[in-house]
Design a protein around this motif. Structure first.
Motif, mmCIF file in Angstrom:
data_model
loop_
_atom_site.group_PDB
_atom_site.id
_atom_site.type_symbol
_atom_site.label_atom_id
_atom_site.label_comp_id
_atom_site.label_asym_id
_atom_site.label_seq_id
_atom_site.Cartn_x
_atom_site.Cartn_y
_atom_site.Cartn_z
ATOM 1 N N GLY A 1 11.037 -1.590 -0.520
ATOM 2 C CA GLY A 1 11.690 -0.238 -0.064
ATOM 3 C C GLY A 1 12.580 0.250 -0.900
ATOM 4 O O GLY A 1 13.537 1.149 -0.663
ATOM 5 N N LYS A 2 12.843 -0.011 -2.178
ATOM 6 C CA LYS A 2 13.692 0.456 -3.008
ATOM 7 C C LYS A 2 13.152 1.338 -3.994
ATOM 8 O O LYS A 2 11.976 1.656 -4.279
ATOM 9 C CB LYS A 2 14.308 -0.974 -4.063
ATOM 10 C CG LYS A 2 15.248 -1.769 -3.004
ATOM 11 C CD LYS A 2 15.788 -2.843 -3.730
ATOM 12 C CE LYS A 2 16.446 -3.809 -2.905
ATOM 13 N NZ LYS A 2 17.174 -4.908 -3.374
ATOM 14 N N GLU B 1 17.829 0.193 -8.720
ATOM 15 C CA GLU B 1 17.820 -0.677 -9.673
ATOM 16 C C GLU B 1 18.760 -0.420 -10.898
ATOM 17 O O GLU B 1 18.766 -0.824 -11.994
ATOM 18 C CB GLU B 1 16.520 -0.994 -10.216
ATOM 19 C CG GLU B 1 15.616 -1.730 -8.908
ATOM 20 C CD GLU B 1 16.265 -3.046 -8.498
ATOM 21 O OE1 GLU B 1 16.702 -3.910 -9.166
ATOM 22 O OE2 GLU B 1 15.850 -3.493 -7.340
ATOM 23 N N ASP B 2 19.439 0.629 -10.786
ATOM 24 C CA ASP B 2 20.571 1.340 -11.809
ATOM 25 C C ASP B 2 19.623 1.603 -12.963
ATOM 26 O O ASP B 2 20.076 1.571 -14.188
ATOM 27 C CB ASP B 2 21.600 0.252 -12.218
ATOM 28 C CG ASP B 2 22.382 0.036 -10.890
ATOM 29 O OD1 ASP B 2 22.731 0.921 -10.185
ATOM 30 O OD2 ASP B 2 22.947 -1.194 -10.688
ATOM 31 N N THR B 3 18.389 2.274 -12.726
ATOM 32 C CA THR B 3 17.675 2.905 -13.851
ATOM 33 C C THR B 3 16.765 3.929 -13.387
ATOM 34 O O THR B 3 17.116 4.551 -12.369
ATOM 35 C CB THR B 3 16.627 1.736 -14.397
ATOM 36 O OG1 THR B 3 16.100 2.207 -15.523
ATOM 37 C CG2 THR B 3 15.627 1.344 -13.553
ATOM 38 N N GLU C 1 12.719 5.830 -13.693
ATOM 39 C CA GLU C 1 11.428 5.674 -14.033
ATOM 40 C C GLU C 1 10.960 5.682 -15.308
ATOM 41 O O GLU C 1 10.396 4.611 -16.092
ATOM 42 C CB GLU C 1 10.485 6.435 -13.191
ATOM 43 C CG GLU C 1 8.901 6.288 -13.564
ATOM 44 C CD GLU C 1 7.977 6.827 -12.670
ATOM 45 O OE1 GLU C 1 6.926 6.973 -12.950
ATOM 46 O OE2 GLU C 1 8.692 7.496 -11.486
ATOM 47 N N GLU C 2 11.578 6.627 -16.259
ATOM 48 C CA GLU C 2 11.285 6.829 -17.601
ATOM 49 C C GLU C 2 11.995 5.764 -18.483
ATOM 50 O O GLU C 2 11.184 5.135 -19.265
ATOM 51 C CB GLU C 2 11.955 8.335 -18.163
ATOM 52 C CG GLU C 2 11.627 8.379 -19.619
ATOM 53 C CD GLU C 2 12.202 9.584 -19.831
ATOM 54 O OE1 GLU C 2 11.987 9.903 -21.156
ATOM 55 O OE2 GLU C 2 13.210 10.188 -19.416
ATOM 56 N N LYS C 3 13.189 5.258 -18.064
ATOM 57 C CA LYS C 3 13.625 3.980 -18.663
ATOM 58 C C LYS C 3 12.801 2.763 -18.446
ATOM 59 O O LYS C 3 12.834 1.768 -19.418
ATOM 60 C CB LYS C 3 15.099 3.730 -18.446
ATOM 61 C CG LYS C 3 16.121 5.031 -19.030
ATOM 62 C CD LYS C 3 17.658 4.582 -18.595
ATOM 63 C CE LYS C 3 18.536 5.855 -19.215
ATOM 64 N NZ LYS C 3 19.790 5.453 -18.717
ATOM 65 N N ALA C 4 12.613 2.731 -17.297
ATOM 66 C CA ALA C 4 11.760 1.441 -16.975
ATOM 67 C C ALA C 4 10.386 1.452 -17.425
ATOM 68 O O ALA C 4 10.197 0.247 -17.913
ATOM 69 C CB ALA C 4 11.571 1.670 -15.270
ATOM 70 N N ARG C 5 9.808 2.407 -17.672
ATOM 71 C CA ARG C 5 8.500 2.554 -18.323
ATOM 72 C C ARG C 5 8.484 2.189 -19.823
ATOM 73 O O ARG C 5 7.662 1.165 -20.399
ATOM 74 C CB ARG C 5 7.848 3.879 -18.338
ATOM 75 C CG ARG C 5 7.228 4.268 -16.910
ATOM 76 C CD ARG C 5 6.542 5.575 -17.018
ATOM 77 N NE ARG C 5 5.875 6.069 -15.897
ATOM 78 C CZ ARG C 5 4.453 5.526 -15.559
ATOM 79 N NH1 ARG C 5 3.902 4.755 -16.424
ATOM 80 N NH2 ARG C 5 3.913 5.881 -14.474
#
Length: 451
Positions: free
Chosen positions: A332-333, A338-340, A342-346
């Motif tokens: 559910g997060k 997560e302190d980021t 979607e672009e940075k995570a990708r």
């Protein structure tokens, strides 16, 4: 057959293959001759059917089979003749013109198609003499073994009914209904639930408020769910629990002796300690292996840099991304939690995909050169291990692997990788370093992802 390269950019290749109509015709005649004694056509004796009639009746369907056979077999053989290896299954493109396709099926036109693929990169293996690995090891303290034995003994402890108020260490049997904002929530109610006070099984504050209650008493407890509680819809929220205490029991004396071990199905307390020590050694051994492997892979990753097949990287990224998004959804997060972004995570996970592909290619090349193989017995053990993970469904899982060769082969890669790692560890400089249990076990999850 004519083969012409039409594209060669980096690892990308595209070749055009033309199978002349005369070759197709020859294959068709051969196939018709093979089946002429087998087919039955009304009005003709077996083996006496004219070839012209055979062709009229079966020619188109057989030509379709020949075309499919060419598509399935020719690209692989052509790529091998070019001394190349395709990173993934080649993409086949044929004419979309129905009239041209019909000519091929009638044996009146050349069969022309293109094969697009990416080659596996070639690179020179480097020596491992300069790689130094520090292997963290933990000396198992007897108190660690004894503490775990005591925890096991606690789980097997018996209780006797008690009159009077519950104390820390007592077991309370109760019914309760939990509410948030005055509404009962899913999973917040239970009947005849047993709780040992002081065990920390419930959320903070719950057990403390039961101390002093006796059988038959009711009480409404006020608590607050922790901010990091697993269910996001409850995290950080105040709640009430309407509790009815039904029984209180005090614990029997706990003695670490052979009688306790026999209750657990073992012959002696020494055997229990031996099993516990083995479990601790296994846990620490797995953590040590993970850290050693991570160091080895980091060293290899730093030593090699070469162009990667983009489609292979994309496939690996999609696998990683699907897992990441699935875990976020289940918890559910969001990426912001997560302190980021979607672009940075990708970007981060694409780099991870590139690392995994690069290391996979390096390990594969090292293993091939070293003659590392995976035996049928090892694969069978891996299948059995998978079956054991699904108690009650063993036969279905076993049937799945028996009937799905690709599923069995998917177990080969991790076995091969671990054997290559073992091979490399025998060639590099490994020194042991004694560390604490906390130091060994920290950050294992992040390291497992990065590896």
């Amino acid at each position: 057959m004519q083969v012409k390269e039409t594209k060669a950019e980096g690892l990308s290749r595209e070749i055009e293959i033309v199978v002349p109509a005369s070759d197709l015709e020859a294959r068709l005649q051969t196939r018709l001759f093979e089946i002429k004694d087998q087919v039955k056509i009304k009005g003709f004796r077996p083996g006496k059917i004219p070839m012209s009639h055979m062709r009229k009746t079966y020619g188109r369907s057989i030509m379709a089979e020949i075309v499919n056979q060419i598509i399935n077999e020719t690209p692989r053989s052509v790529i091998a003749e070019r001394n190349e290896r395709s990173a993934m299954r080649p993409e086949i493109q044929m004419t979309e013109d129905e009239s041209e396709a019909e000519k091929v099926l009638r044996g009146e036109g050349d069969f022309r198609f293109t094969v697009a693929y990416e080659t596996l990169p070639t690179f020179e293996l480097k020596g491992t003499d300069g790689i130094k690995i520090e292997r963290p090891v933990v000396e198992i303290d007897e108190t660690e073994v004894e503490d775990q034995v005591k925890r096991i003994a606690e789980s097997a402890r018996t209780f006797q009914p008690k009159d009077g108020a519950a104390e820390t260490g007592d077991r309370v049997t109760m019914d309760f209904v939990g509410k948030v904002d005055g509404e009962a929530f899913q999973g917040g109610s239970a009947t005849d639930s047993n709780l040992v006070l002081g065990s920390g099984q419930f959320i903070p504050g719950f057990e403390d408020q039961l101390v002093g209650l006796s059988a038959g008493e009711d009480k409404t407890l006020e608590v607050t769910f922790p901010e990091d509680y697993g269910a996001e819809h409850l995290a950080g929220k105040p709640a009430t629990f309407e509790v009815k205490v039904k029984a209180v029991a005090k614990p029997d004396e706990m003695e670490l002796n052979d009688e306790l071990a026999k209750k657990l199905g073992l012959e002696s307390i020494d055997r229990l300690r031996e099993i516990v020590r083995g479990q601790i050694e296994s846990q620490f051994g797995q953590a040590t292996r993970q850290k050693v492997k991570r160091q080895l892979l980091d060293a290899l990753d730093a030593d090699y840099s070469f162009e990667l097949p983009s489609k292979l990287v994309e496939a690996e990224f999609q696998n990683i991304w699907a897992q990441v998004t699935r875990e976020l959804e289940q918890s559910g997060k969001s990426f912001e939690d997560e302190d980021t972004t979607e672009e940075k995570a990708r970007d981060e996970y694409r780099k991870l995909a590139e690392r995994r592909v690069r290391l996979g290619l390096v390990l594969s090349e090292i293993g091939e050169k070293a003659g590392v193989t995976v035996s049928d017995e090892e694969l069978q053990r891996a299948v059995i291990e998978q079956v054991r993970q699904y108690p009650g469904q063993e036969q279905q899982v076993y049937d799945y692997f028996r009937n799905t060769p690709d599923a069995v082969q998917s177990l080969r890669a991790p076995i091969f990788e671990e054997k290559v790692v073992d091979h490399l560890l025998a060639t590099v400089d490994v020194t042991d370093k004694t560390v604490s249990k906390e130091e060994l076990l920290k950050d294992d999850e992040d390291e497992a992802v990065a590896a």
